[in-house]
Design a protein around this motif. Structure first.
Motif, PDB file in Angstrom:
ATOM      1  N   PRO A  44       0.836  -1.200   0.000  1.00  0.00           N
ATOM      2  CA  PRO A  44       0.000   0.000   0.000  1.00  0.00           C
ATOM      3  C   PRO A  44       0.871   1.249   0.000  1.00  0.00           C
ATOM      4  CG  PRO A  44       0.238  -0.788   2.232  1.00  0.00           C
ATOM      5  CD  PRO A  44       0.981  -1.767   1.349  1.00  0.00           C
ATOM      6  N   ASN A  45       0.255   2.382  -0.143  1.00  0.00           N
ATOM      7  CA  ASN A  45       0.921   3.653   0.100  1.00  0.00           C
ATOM      8  C   ASN A  45       0.846   3.967   1.585  1.00  0.00           C
ATOM      9  OD1 ASN A  45       1.460   4.299  -2.719  1.00  0.00           O
ATOM     10  ND2 ASN A  45      -0.739   4.616  -2.897  1.00  0.00           N
ATOM     11  N   LEU A  46       1.723   4.842   2.017  1.00  0.00           N
ATOM     12  CA  LEU A  46       1.743   5.259   3.414  1.00  0.00           C
ATOM     13  C   LEU A  46       1.835   6.776   3.446  1.00  0.00           C
ATOM     14  CD1 LEU A  46       3.855   3.734   6.283  1.00  0.00           C
ATOM     15  CD2 LEU A  46       3.858   6.210   5.906  1.00  0.00           C
ATOM     16  N   ARG A  47       0.994   7.393   4.257  1.00  0.00           N
ATOM     17  CA  ARG A  47       1.038   8.855   4.364  1.00  0.00           C
ATOM     18  C   ARG A  47       1.115   9.269   5.823  1.00  0.00           C
ATOM     19  NH1 ARG A  47       0.518  12.514   0.542  1.00  0.00           N
ATOM     20  NH2 ARG A  47       0.132  14.670   1.086  1.00  0.00           N
ATOM     21  N   LEU A  48       2.127  10.038   6.129  1.00  0.00           N
ATOM     22  CA  LEU A  48       2.255  10.670   7.436  1.00  0.00           C
ATOM     23  C   LEU A  48       1.645  12.057   7.343  1.00  0.00           C
ATOM     24  CD1 LEU A  48       5.979   9.742   8.160  1.00  0.00           C
ATOM     25  CD2 LEU A  48       3.959   8.614   9.108  1.00  0.00           C
ATOM     26  N   PHE A  49       0.770  12.386   8.278  1.00  0.00           N
ATOM     27  CA  PHE A  49       0.153  13.710   8.212  1.00  0.00           C
ATOM     28  C   PHE A  49       0.019  14.279   9.611  1.00  0.00           C
ATOM     29  CE2 PHE A  49      -3.458  11.072   9.231  1.00  0.00           C
ATOM     30  CZ  PHE A  49      -4.332  11.879   9.937  1.00  0.00           C
ATOM     31  N   SER A  50      -0.264  15.553   9.659  1.00  0.00           N
ATOM     32  CA  SER A  50      -0.484  16.235  10.923  1.00  0.00           C
ATOM     33  C   SER A  50      -1.699  17.135  10.785  1.00  0.00           C
ATOM     34  CB  SER A  50       0.741  17.076  11.293  1.00  0.00           C
ATOM     35  OG  SER A  50       0.512  17.811  12.476  1.00  0.00           O
ATOM     36  N   GLY A  51      -2.629  17.007  11.694  1.00  0.00           N
ATOM     37  CA  GLY A  51      -3.811  17.867  11.691  1.00  0.00           C
ATOM     38  C   GLY A  51      -4.931  17.310  10.852  1.00  0.00           C
ATOM     39  N   GLN A  52      -4.878  17.527   9.543  1.00  0.00           N
ATOM     40  CA  GLN A  52      -5.955  17.120   8.652  1.00  0.00           C
ATOM     41  C   GLN A  52      -5.378  16.571   7.351  1.00  0.00           C
ATOM     42  OE1 GLN A  52      -7.834  20.989   8.543  1.00  0.00           O
ATOM     43  NE2 GLN A  52      -9.454  20.331   9.934  1.00  0.00           N
ATOM     44  N   VAL A  53      -6.178  15.760   6.693  1.00  0.00           N
ATOM     45  CA  VAL A  53      -5.726  15.165   5.441  1.00  0.00           C
ATOM     46  C   VAL A  53      -6.938  14.826   4.587  1.00  0.00           C
ATOM     47  CG1 VAL A  53      -5.699  12.799   6.345  1.00  0.00           C
ATOM     48  CG2 VAL A  53      -4.187  13.406   4.444  1.00  0.00           C
ATOM     49  N   SER A  54      -6.789  14.951   3.286  1.00  0.00           N
ATOM     50  CA  SER A  54      -7.826  14.562   2.344  1.00  0.00           C
ATOM     51  C   SER A  54      -7.446  13.213   1.765  1.00  0.00           C
ATOM     52  CB  SER A  54      -7.949  15.604   1.227  1.00  0.00           C
ATOM     53  OG  SER A  54      -8.991  15.262   0.337  1.00  0.00           O
ATOM     54  N   THR A  55      -8.397  12.280   1.759  1.00  0.00           N
ATOM     55  CA  THR A  55      -8.110  10.908   1.345  1.00  0.00           C
ATOM     56  C   THR A  55      -9.116  10.441   0.303  1.00  0.00           C
ATOM     57  OG1 THR A  55      -9.545   9.589   2.812  1.00  0.00           O
ATOM     58  CG2 THR A  55      -7.576  10.581   3.795  1.00  0.00           C
ATOM     59  N   GLY A  56      -8.873   9.271  -0.258  1.00  0.00           N
ATOM     60  CA  GLY A  56      -9.831   8.680  -1.181  1.00  0.00           C
ATOM     61  C   GLY A  56     -11.133   8.304  -0.518  1.00  0.00           C
TER      62      GLY A  56
END
Length: 297
Positions: free
Chosen positions: A110-122
């Motif tokens: 899979p892909n991996l995303r590190l984020f902080s606060g908010q994120v837009s996803t599929g």
């Protein structure tokens, strides 16, 4: 669990962002909800609401400047994974990919995303309040590493790197379910303590245990060294503590003072520990068929 300093971290499937990030705007259910972790998911669980639906309905505030994400170029070796929690997440993902590639024909990472606060996803917009989660629509596991501290301070988990690695392995367990075509069961069928949602989450716990069984023996192709050093008793205790801290019964009792199995979404503390242990002791994904058993523990 400590990474071998000689392993090399592959960041090619990872990305990072600050308070807002690009992605899809779909409505497909996100799974995991941070292991039944943070406030929004807890409230949804207590009200009998699907936490995946709550995630997809959260407003995404994109006002102002976007904070820069963690610089993944800092993640080069196992020593970096032992120093930086963000590198530890990516290195754990590398290990998971190697283990599942050996266990599962046709496995794709899979892909991996590190984020902080908010994120837009599929699966729609999300904030850190939902904790780590997996979105099948974009086949991405999302992590705000601040969750690991919340797991200790608010939910009573012991610390330790393997508690964090267990969280990553659980979300990657959802990816395995997605590849096998069983992840959608979480949205259908009975609800509550014996429902399909709970069975889906317990299977992901079991898959996390399967990874732990092999994590210190599978070698990285590029370096020839194992990703991780052998597990200690403390490592296993850290994983079991993390699993127990996010059991539905423990969270409900902590928040409301009583337990309501009919609104469970992830399973009890004992169940989560049991199924991680099944995977860890056997190393056999076939032993993780929580959908077929009458006894979830």
């Amino acid at each position: 669990m400590t990474f071998n300093e000689g392993m090399r971290i592959d960041t090619s499937a990872a990305s990072t962002s600050g308070s807002a990030a690009g992605g899809g705007g779909g409505r497909r259910m996100a799974v995991g909800g941070g292991l039944a972790g943070l406030a929004i998911v807890v409230i949804a669980m207590l009200l009998g609401v699907d936490p995946g639906g709550v995630l997809s309905q959260q407003p995404l505030d994109t006002r102002g400047d976007v904070a820069p994400g963690f610089d993944l170029s800092q993640c080069r070796t196992g020593a970096d994974a032992n120093t930086f929690v963000q590198c530890r997440v990516v290195a754990t993902a590398n290990s998971l990919d190697a283990v599942w590639k050996q266990l599962m024909p046709g496995y794709t990472r899979p892909n991996l995303r590190l984020f902080s606060g908010q994120v837009s996803t599929g699966c729609g917009p999300a904030s850190s309040d939902v904790g780590p989660f997996y979105c099948p629509a974009d086949q991405t596991a999302y992590f705000d590493t601040d969750f690991f501290q919340v797991l200790v301070e608010e939910f009573g988990s012991s610390g330790g790197p393997f508690a964090q690695e267990y969280v990553v392995a659980h979300e990657y367990g959802h990816h395995v379910q997605n590849l096998l075509g069983v992840l959608g069961r979480a949205q259908h069928g009975a609800q509550g303590a014996a429902g399909t949602g709970v069975r889906t989450e317990l299977q992901a716990d079991c898959y996390a245990g399967v990874w732990a069984h092999y994590a210190s023996t599978v070698r990285q192709e590029s370096t020839g060294v194992p990703f991780l050093e052998p597990l200690s008793d403390q490592d296993i205790q850290d994983a079991l503590s993390a699993a127990a801290s996010v059991g539905d019964d423990r969270i409900q009792e902590q928040v409301t003072g009583h337990i309501s199995p009919e609104s469970w979404t992830h399973g009890s503390s004992a169940q989560r520990q049991k199924w991680f242990t099944v995977g860890y002791q056997t190393g056999d994904p076939n032993k993780c068929d929580t959908f077929a058993t009458r006894d979830l523990g």
